[in-house]
Design a protein around this motif. Structure first.
Motif, PDB file in Angstrom:
ATOM      1  N   MET A  87       0.857  -1.185   0.000  1.00 46.36           N
ATOM      2  CA  MET A  87       0.000   0.000   0.000  1.00 46.36           C
ATOM      3  C   MET A  87       0.891   1.231   0.000  1.00 46.36           C
ATOM      4  O   MET A  87       1.829   1.335   0.791  1.00 46.36           O
ATOM      5  N   ILE A  88       0.575   2.177  -0.890  1.00 44.98           N
ATOM      6  CA  ILE A  88       1.372   3.396  -1.037  1.00 44.98           C
ATOM      7  C   ILE A  88       0.444   4.597  -0.961  1.00 44.98           C
ATOM      8  O   ILE A  88      -0.591   4.631  -1.636  1.00 44.98           O
ATOM      9  N   THR A  89       0.799   5.575  -0.136  1.00 42.31           N
ATOM     10  CA  THR A  89       0.088   6.848  -0.146  1.00 42.31           C
ATOM     11  C   THR A  89       0.927   7.868  -0.900  1.00 42.31           C
ATOM     12  O   THR A  89       2.154   7.843  -0.833  1.00 42.31           O
ATOM     13  N   ALA A  90       0.256   8.764  -1.621  1.00 51.52           N
ATOM     14  CA  ALA A  90       0.987   9.711  -2.467  1.00 51.52           C
ATOM     15  C   ALA A  90       0.236  11.029  -2.582  1.00 51.52           C
ATOM     16  O   ALA A  90      -0.989  11.079  -2.450  1.00 51.52           O
ATOM     17  N   GLY A  91       1.012  12.091  -2.826  1.00 52.93           N
ATOM     18  CA  GLY A  91       0.419  13.402  -3.057  1.00 52.93           C
ATOM     19  C   GLY A  91       0.140  14.175  -1.786  1.00 52.93           C
ATOM     20  O   GLY A  91       0.478  13.743  -0.675  1.00 52.93           O
ATOM     21  N   PRO A  92      -0.505  15.331  -1.921  1.00 53.72           N
ATOM     22  CA  PRO A  92      -0.836  16.169  -0.760  1.00 53.72           C
ATOM     23  C   PRO A  92      -2.211  15.822  -0.218  1.00 53.72           C
ATOM     24  O   PRO A  92      -2.908  14.957  -0.758  1.00 53.72           O
ATOM     25  N   THR A  93      -2.600  16.470   0.862  1.00 50.88           N
ATOM     26  CA  THR A  93      -4.007  16.508   1.277  1.00 50.88           C
ATOM     27  C   THR A  93      -4.435  17.958   1.319  1.00 50.88           C
ATOM     28  O   THR A  93      -3.620  18.858   1.556  1.00 50.88           O
ATOM     29  N   TYR A  94      -5.708  18.202   1.061  1.00 51.83           N
ATOM     30  CA  TYR A  94      -6.291  19.550   1.105  1.00 51.83           C
ATOM     31  C   TYR A  94      -7.292  19.596   2.257  1.00 51.83           C
ATOM     32  O   TYR A  94      -8.235  18.802   2.303  1.00 51.83           O
ATOM     33  N   GLU A  95      -7.067  20.517   3.174  1.00 55.67           N
ATOM     34  CA  GLU A  95      -7.933  20.665   4.342  1.00 55.67           C
ATOM     35  C   GLU A  95      -8.780  21.932   4.173  1.00 55.67           C
ATOM     36  O   GLU A  95      -8.251  23.044   4.205  1.00 55.67           O
ATOM     37  N   PRO A  96     -10.101  21.796   3.979  1.00 52.64           N
ATOM     38  CA  PRO A  96     -10.942  22.944   3.608  1.00 52.64           C
ATOM     39  C   PRO A  96     -11.065  24.005   4.715  1.00 52.64           C
ATOM     40  O   PRO A  96     -11.228  23.680   5.886  1.00 52.64           O
ATOM     41  N   ILE A  97     -10.931  25.247   4.270  1.00 53.07           N
ATOM     42  CA  ILE A  97     -11.209  26.395   5.138  1.00 53.07           C
ATOM     43  C   ILE A  97     -12.641  26.860   4.902  1.00 53.07           C
ATOM     44  O   ILE A  97     -13.386  27.146   5.826  1.00 53.07           O
ATOM     45  N   ASP A  98     -12.987  26.934   3.626  1.00 52.18           N
ATOM     46  CA  ASP A  98     -14.346  27.219   3.193  1.00 52.18           C
ATOM     47  C   ASP A  98     -14.514  26.530   1.836  1.00 52.18           C
ATOM     48  O   ASP A  98     -13.613  25.792   1.408  1.00 52.18           O
ATOM     49  N   PRO A  99     -15.612  26.710   1.118  1.00 49.06           N
ATOM     50  CA  PRO A  99     -15.806  25.964  -0.133  1.00 49.06           C
ATOM     51  C   PRO A  99     -14.773  26.251  -1.223  1.00 49.06           C
ATOM     52  O   PRO A  99     -14.667  25.457  -2.170  1.00 49.06           O
ATOM     53  N   VAL A 100     -13.996  27.331  -1.101  1.00 49.92           N
ATOM     54  CA  VAL A 100     -13.042  27.655  -2.173  1.00 49.92           C
ATOM     55  C   VAL A 100     -11.595  27.717  -1.702  1.00 49.92           C
ATOM     56  O   VAL A 100     -10.682  27.822  -2.524  1.00 49.92           O
ATOM     57  N   ARG A 101     -11.355  27.653  -0.413  1.00 47.20           N
ATOM     58  CA  ARG A 101     -10.002  27.772   0.121  1.00 47.20           C
ATOM     59  C   ARG A 101      -9.640  26.523   0.931  1.00 47.20           C
ATOM     60  O   ARG A 101     -10.512  25.871   1.494  1.00 47.20           O
ATOM     61  N   PHE A 102      -8.352  26.239   0.981  1.00 52.48           N
ATOM     62  CA  PHE A 102      -7.907  25.062   1.727  1.00 52.48           C
ATOM     63  C   PHE A 102      -6.478  25.259   2.200  1.00 52.48           C
ATOM     64  O   PHE A 102      -5.739  26.123   1.712  1.00 52.48           O
ATOM     65  N   ILE A 103      -6.082  24.439   3.177  1.00 50.68           N
ATOM     66  CA  ILE A 103      -4.689  24.338   3.601  1.00 50.68           C
ATOM     67  C   ILE A 103      -4.089  23.134   2.876  1.00 50.68           C
ATOM     68  O   ILE A 103      -4.625  22.027   2.946  1.00 50.68           O
ATOM     69  N   GLY A 104      -2.999  23.346   2.167  1.00 52.06           N
ATOM     70  CA  GLY A 104      -2.378  22.265   1.417  1.00 52.06           C
ATOM     71  C   GLY A 104      -0.870  22.419   1.382  1.00 52.06           C
ATOM     72  O   GLY A 104      -0.284  23.167   2.169  1.00 52.06           O
ATOM     73  N   ASN A 105      -0.233  21.703   0.474  1.00 49.25           N
ATOM     74  CA  ASN A 105       1.220  21.804   0.319  1.00 49.25           C
ATOM     75  C   ASN A 105       1.593  21.586  -1.142  1.00 49.25           C
ATOM     76  O   ASN A 105       0.729  21.370  -1.990  1.00 49.25           O
ATOM     77  N   ARG A 106       2.888  21.610  -1.421  1.00 45.07           N
ATOM     78  CA  ARG A 106       3.364  21.597  -2.803  1.00 45.07           C
ATOM     79  C   ARG A 106       3.614  20.195  -3.365  1.00 45.07           C
ATOM     80  O   ARG A 106       4.143  20.059  -4.465  1.00 45.07           O
ATOM     81  N   SER A 107       3.258  19.163  -2.657  1.00 45.05           N
ATOM     82  CA  SER A 107       3.522  17.806  -3.150  1.00 45.05           C
ATOM     83  C   SER A 107       2.787  17.547  -4.456  1.00 45.05           C
ATOM     84  O   SER A 107       1.587  17.832  -4.582  1.00 45.05           O
TER      85      SER A 107
END
Length: 407
Positions: free
Chosen positions: A193-213
């Motif tokens: 099993m492999i996990t890959a990429g970023p995750t996006y944590e929603p602030i509101d319907p158009v904004r999120f906390i994420g990263n550059r992965s």
């Protein structure tokens, strides 16, 4: 799952012998497998067949000169060395074999060969007396000692009118030999099993906390594992990448979704590789409507996300765990701390912040370099394309996994 040459980068080196005409068919056959092919010719090869022939067949410029300023500005010899997953020299003459064995780098092909960490293979083609000469045999042994594969030669009628060993292998046999280089079966039937990429944590319907992965490293590892016979489950954050053939892909967006996907399917997995850059925190209360801009200061309350890798490693019967540590400073120290605190079998550490004069690696790059650490050992994988790096990492992982499971 058997390996293939699909999407492999193959640098075809053509040397100056009568068999050079066969390389045109070899080029076409390699492309038919789905490989990406570039051609480098020695000056001698251009006397037997023109660069224009290979350019027309490949659709790419043919490289011939080491000190070609225009070529160096576009895809120079170092870039070609990094680009290739495999350097295949076919035909390889007695002279070219001698020069490769002695470490020469005075033309484009030998310079690329010496500068590359990729897989390497030569397909000899020469007079049978030259092939059986003691000097040639010694040169072949030197190449083999340095990790170069030797394909052939075949026996039969030769251009000189004589008969014996020294004929270039036919295209189908060369392609079969190339394919086998990417299929050692080191992880045959192993569930990963492999996990890959970023995750996006929603602030509101158009904004999120994420990263550059970008997820490129994780997807490359998935492909490398599949090539070695593994049964791969890929859990991907929001990325724009094609699914590796023969993998089972689950798409998620948030850290909680990734956590759920992992924990619901971790039973029965032999290896867990956590390349995903999972957000450490998420907003406590995402807004249901878009937050309007005002002149007032605005703050967001955050709460920790679950530590997926740590939870997997803490299971009663955990899989073999490989974590990743993307750091901006004190890379080795932080990685060792993570290895110990999370009770992992291995960790792959890399630096993801660089000054303007440093090489581009890590997030959103096609390249990476890794320092692999485990209890009582370490290894360094030098900067190269992530596809190449993934194969090196999988080879090292397979060795450590088999050592652990047989102890």
């Amino acid at each position: 799952m058997k390996a293939s040459l699909h999407n492999k980068n193959i640098l075809l080196g053509v040397c100056g012998g009568i068999a050079a005409y066969k390389s045109a068919e070899l080029l076409r056959r390699l492309q038919d497998t789905g490989a990406n092919v570039r051609v480098v010719m020695t000056s001698g090869a251009t006397k037997f067949i023109t660069p224009l022939t290979f350019q027309a067949l490949s659709g790419h410029p043919v490289h011939t000169d080491l000190l070609d300023t225009e070529a160096e500005a576009a895809m120079g010899h170092i870039e070609l060395a990094r680009w290739a997953d495999l350097i295949l020299i076919a035909p390889a003459t007695a002279n070219s074999i001698a020069r490769l064995a002695s470490g020469r780098a005075d033309d484009l092909l030998t310079a690329i060969y010496l500068a590359s960490n990729s897989k390497k293979a030569v397909a000899p083609a020469m007079n049978h007396v030259m092939w059986t000469a003691e000097t040639t045999r010694e040169n072949i042994q030197k190449l083999q000692k340095n990790g170069t594969e030797i394909f052939g030669p075949a026996s039969g009628d030769q251009a000189c009118g004589e008969t014996g060993p020294g004929r270039l292998l036919e295209a189908d046999k060369l392609i079969s030999s190339c394919t086998q280089l990417f299929d050692t079966g080191e992880l045959q039937g192993i569930k990963i099993m492999i996990t890959a990429g970023p995750t996006y944590e929603p602030i509101d319907p158009v904004r999120f906390i994420g990263n550059r992965s970008s997820g490129k490293m994780g997807f490359a590892i998935a492909q490398a594992a599949i090539e070695q016979g593994a049964i791969v489950s890929l859990i991907a954050g929001p990325v724009s990448l094609n699914t590796p053939e023969h993998s089972k892909r689950t798409d998620v967006e948030t850290a909680l979704q990734m956590h759920q996907a992992v924990m619901n399917n971790i039973d029965g997995q032999d290896i867990f590789i956590a390349t995903a850059a999972v957000a450490d925190y998420r907003p406590i209360k995402p807004r249901s409507q878009k937050i309007k801009k005002t002149d007032d200061e605005f703050s967001i309350s955050l709460t920790p996300n679950p530590d997926i890798l740590k939870e997997v490693a803490a299971l009663d019967n955990p899989p073999f765990t490989l974590g990743f540590a993307a750091e901006t400073q004190n890379v080795k120290d932080y990685a060792l701390l993570k290895l110990k605190n999370k009770k992992l079998q291995m960790i792959a550490a890399n630096q993801v912040s660089h000054s303007e004069d440093e090489q581009d690696t890590g997030f959103n790059s096609e390249y990476n370099a890794l320092q692999i650490l485990w209890n009582g050992g370490e290894a360094r994988l030098e900067r190269c394309r992530k596809t190449q790096l993934a194969r090196q990492l999988i080879t090292l992982l397979a060795k450590r996994y088999h050592e652990k499971t047989t102890t």
